[in-house]
Scaffold this active site. Structure first.
Site, PDB file in Angstrom:
ATOM      1  CG  HIS A   1      -0.546   0.082   2.505  1.00  0.00           C
ATOM      2  ND1 HIS A   1      -0.245   1.273   3.112  1.00  0.00           N
ATOM      3  CD2 HIS A   1      -0.320  -0.884   3.428  1.00  0.00           C
ATOM      4  CE1 HIS A   1       0.146   1.030   4.359  1.00  0.00           C
ATOM      5  NE2 HIS A   1       0.122  -0.260   4.575  1.00  0.00           N
TER       6      HIS A   1
ATOM      7  CG  ASP B   1       2.229   0.333   7.957  1.00  0.00           C
ATOM      8  OD1 ASP B   1       1.798  -0.181   6.924  1.00  0.00           O
ATOM      9  OD2 ASP B   1       1.508   0.601   8.935  1.00  0.00           O
TER      10      ASP B   1
ATOM     11  CD  GLU C   1      -3.496  -1.566   5.552  1.00  0.00           C
ATOM     12  OE1 GLU C   1      -3.834  -2.533   6.246  1.00  0.00           O
ATOM     13  OE2 GLU C   1      -2.932  -0.553   6.023  1.00  0.00           O
ATOM     14  CD  GLU C   2      -1.696   2.037   7.664  1.00  0.00           C
ATOM     15  OE1 GLU C   2      -2.474   1.526   8.481  1.00  0.00           O
ATOM     16  OE2 GLU C   2      -0.522   1.670   7.523  1.00  0.00           O
TER      17      GLU C   2
ATOM     18  CG  HIS D   1      -0.208   2.425  12.756  1.00  0.00           C
ATOM     19  ND1 HIS D   1      -1.474   1.966  12.994  1.00  0.00           N
ATOM     20  CD2 HIS D   1       0.135   1.922  11.555  1.00  0.00           C
ATOM     21  CE1 HIS D   1      -1.880   1.212  11.984  1.00  0.00           C
ATOM     22  NE2 HIS D   1      -0.909   1.171  11.097  1.00  0.00           N
TER      23      HIS D   1
END
Lengths: 466, 466
Positions: A280, A292, A326-327, A425
């Protein structure tokens, strides 16, 4: 690394179809695989891609201006790498801006606490709010609590996240993040604070998506860092009532359009059949989204490129999908499934890289059980890279987890996640957290997987019943 | 652990005075030392003190309201522990408030950077400032630069801090923090950003004191986190001009009075002679000051208490001095030296704990060379706790480093600082960074040191020439 011999044997016994293990084609494929693996392990292409995305774009929350920069970056990057087709597909996303977030103990021991708003949270009143704190061990304890103990208070959900290689600690604690606000508000709470869903001891809070429910008041939701959760625990342990002040100013600004960015290397003999490699493009907004998921973007892009550079292009098309969002709820994946509904039968297999940059230690698949043994045979080269061949229960990860539901076989190439939730995150998700050698191992595994699946003659459908 | 046999031998040869090594008193002392060490290693008193200070007070910058709370806490804590005398002595300190600090890349790749204002920095204009960046490897490179390359720019001093057990990397890089603003302003810079003086890879900037000079313009000064410094490097490496925006709102609010807090256990036969154990009560304002210096406060307080609990009170008075304002320029130490000028001859020896909570691995002293061998003999029990007996060049640490200049012997009980600069002066300086067992080892070492020095019959003066 251990190879699950027992599981493999039982699979062999159960299988009704065994591919000819020593065919000439298979022999050729395995020779190619060896060369592919070697060149991928030596390549720094993935690291350069991750560096480019994190440095030249940085944070890129879906719906933000920076995300538009990321989409442009992705198209340009795939084109510059020589993908045969590069295109974008629209995805509607909500626009949420973090604003500021601060918390402090008013009494008994005045001091600041470090928090981060959870993704999607509403704001406090502009002047902030003050309330007493009530602590729960976990979401279940909150759900079981008498509403009278919660009414008018700030709920503190204090579950620690366990460290495991496969990241299974996350699933145990993340419910408090996702559903804490709804469950607290049902009982009259004015806000919810959670202990960060993270395994570190750093003074950085872990954000992440939370949900509201239509019939329940929307209350502000934020994460405390682990040290701040410890601090609040220690203050509460003195037995006095604890009053906090909370001030958060996130904004919801309607919807906008962003894009899944797709790049393809066209297959030589089965160009309509697709091996999908996903990752992503979006990230949370406080770090540069290195693990991420710049790592995943880099891994799948570099793997496809390595395969395309072989003297012979494999049979099927290799499609890299850099999902848009995605998140904030797999929105890129949902849009992809909707837009490609008529095309799903052509998806031979899919996998997604979205668990950082740790070495891949295990491969699971979800394929026709009759083909399983032969699939493992074709992927046996992975064991040379310390990848255990696992089971037939893969979910596929992130957006790709939506595909088995529409019949698409998937693989989960599992990364070592021991430190993933130290950074996940947080502002600390930055390039220095990526080990270039581990990243290259990921590329080699994905490249071998993609090549073998693009060449495979096995019938991977139908999927096993759940 | 290695003991520096060669150094000890040469000291023995040089010595003109050797204490009677096997006297009955010495034998008794060594018996007491063994018991003291054992009870200190088992005690959690220091951890409880550190926990109390970090939880019930938290951050306590000298000059802040929280620092007043810390002074009250310290007096109450020493009284509750049964110190014979507890009192405070005034120290005048400037009041500096951090306000907010933000930085962002305007071009070529817009994104936020994480910074922290250096202690004492002035603000930017309220609307912020924007300027191009010029990077230097270190302070020396800035000093050697042509002013034309600096004029009107934001100077970026990009020196990495090396990790060493003894913390020596700090001394090599901290000049950029202390003097960067003056040297940059001399050449017409509008602000200075430094790479954090820290060994971590966390997205937390390391604050710390900086200086201005009367004839040089005062420009804003801040630290970038290590990952942000890497990011700025990577952006600069693209070869384009890089423009940053900087917005900082610290305030200087004149002077106020805070206090050194002093507690004493009165000596049994030489009550006017003092063994001084120091630490500092103040902290920076972004962490809870656990390793800097709640640990030191806890170590010296607990060590004094352990000695006082012996069946026989030692000969000299043990004085614990919790200095008011180390972080902002040793102001507590300077006030102490001024206020105790007439009393300095009574200070037998002094040591300060201000390097975190790592295990003590080495003891150095600064005493009459003629007494050195006998001092080591009296402290030989420390080797059982893996403490190497070192040299006669100790500085004494922090405020206590001011004392040899007025003739007072000192010791440096050196702590393992391998991870100290991961957390130093950051929001991450919190209680979880203290290992209770390592803290107890510190207490045991300080207790043995304090007891033996309070009992010693050796003439520790005059000090060796520098």
């Amino acid at each position: 690394m251990k190879r699950p011999t027992l599981l493999l044997c039982s699979t062999l016994l159960l299988s009704t179809l065994l591919a000819p293990l020593t065919s000439a084609t298979e022999h050729t494929n395995q020779t190619v695989v060896g060369k592919l693996q070697n060149s991928a392990l030596k390549s720094d292409l993935a690291y350069k891609i991750a560096e480019s995305l994190t440095v030249e774009v940085g944070p890129r929350l879906a719906g933000s201006a920076e995300n538009v920069v990321a989409v442009d970056w992705a198209e340009a990057k795939l084109k510059s790498l020589g993908f045969d087709k590069v295109y974008r597909e629209p995805v509607t996303v909500p626009v949420w801006q973090r604003g500021t977030a601060s918390a402090s103990v008013i009494s008994p021991f005045p001091q600041q606490l470090v928090i981060s708003a959870l993704g999607g949270s509403v704001a406090t009143p502009a002047s902030g709010l003050q309330a007493k704190v009530v602590r729960f061990d976990n979401l279940a304890a909150l759900i079981n609590a008498d509403a009278a103990t919660v009414q008018g208070k700030i709920v503190f959900i204090d579950q620690k996240t366990e460290r495991h290689q496969n990241g299974s600690g996350y699933g145990k604690s993340v419910g408090g993040r996702v559903n804490g606000a709804v469950e607290a508000a049902r009982k009259g709470a004015v806000a919810v604070l959670i202990r960060s869903i993270g395994t570190d001891h750093d003074r950085m809070a872990h954000t992440g998506l939370m949900h509201y429910q239509q019939d329940v008041p929307r209350i502000p939701a934020a994460a405390l860092t682990n040290p701040d959760a410890n601090q609040l625990d220690a203050i509460l342990s003195r037995g006095q009532e604890v009053t906090l002040s909370l001030n958060m100013s996130p904004k919801e600004l309607g919807n906008t359009t962003t894009y899944n960015v797709i790049g393809e290397f066209t297959g030589s003999s089965k160009p309509d059949e697709i091996v999908l490699l996903g990752a992503h493009l979006d990230s949370w907004d406080e770090g540069t989204g290195a693990i991420d998921d710049a790592a995943g973007v880099a891994i799948v892009t570099a793997a496809a490129k390595m395969v395309a550079e072989l003297p012979q292009r494999p049979a099927r098309t290799i499609r890299v999908v850099l999902f848009a969002a995605e998140e904030i709820g797999l929105l890129g994946g949902k849009a992809y499934v909707a837009q490609h509904a008529s095309d799903m039968a052509n998806h031979y297999i899919a996998a997604e890289s979205d668990f950082g940059a740790g070495r891949i230690y295990r491969a699971d698949v979800r394929v026709n059980p009759a083909a399983l043994a032969a699939v493992w045979q074709s992927l046996s080269g992975l064991t040379a890279m310390n990848v255990e061949l696992g089971d037939n229960n893969a979910r596929g990860g992130s957006e790709v987890s939506l595909l088995p539901g529409v019949g698409v076989p998937v693989a989960s190439l599992r990364q070592d996640g021991n430190d993933y939730f130290d950074y996940h995150h947080t502002p600390n998700d930055t390039l220095d957290k990526i080990d270039p050698e581990a990243l290259a191992q990921n590329v080699a595994v994905y490249a071998v997987f993609a090549y073998q699946m693009a060449q495979s003659t096995l019938p991977l459908r139908p999927l096993p019943k759940k």
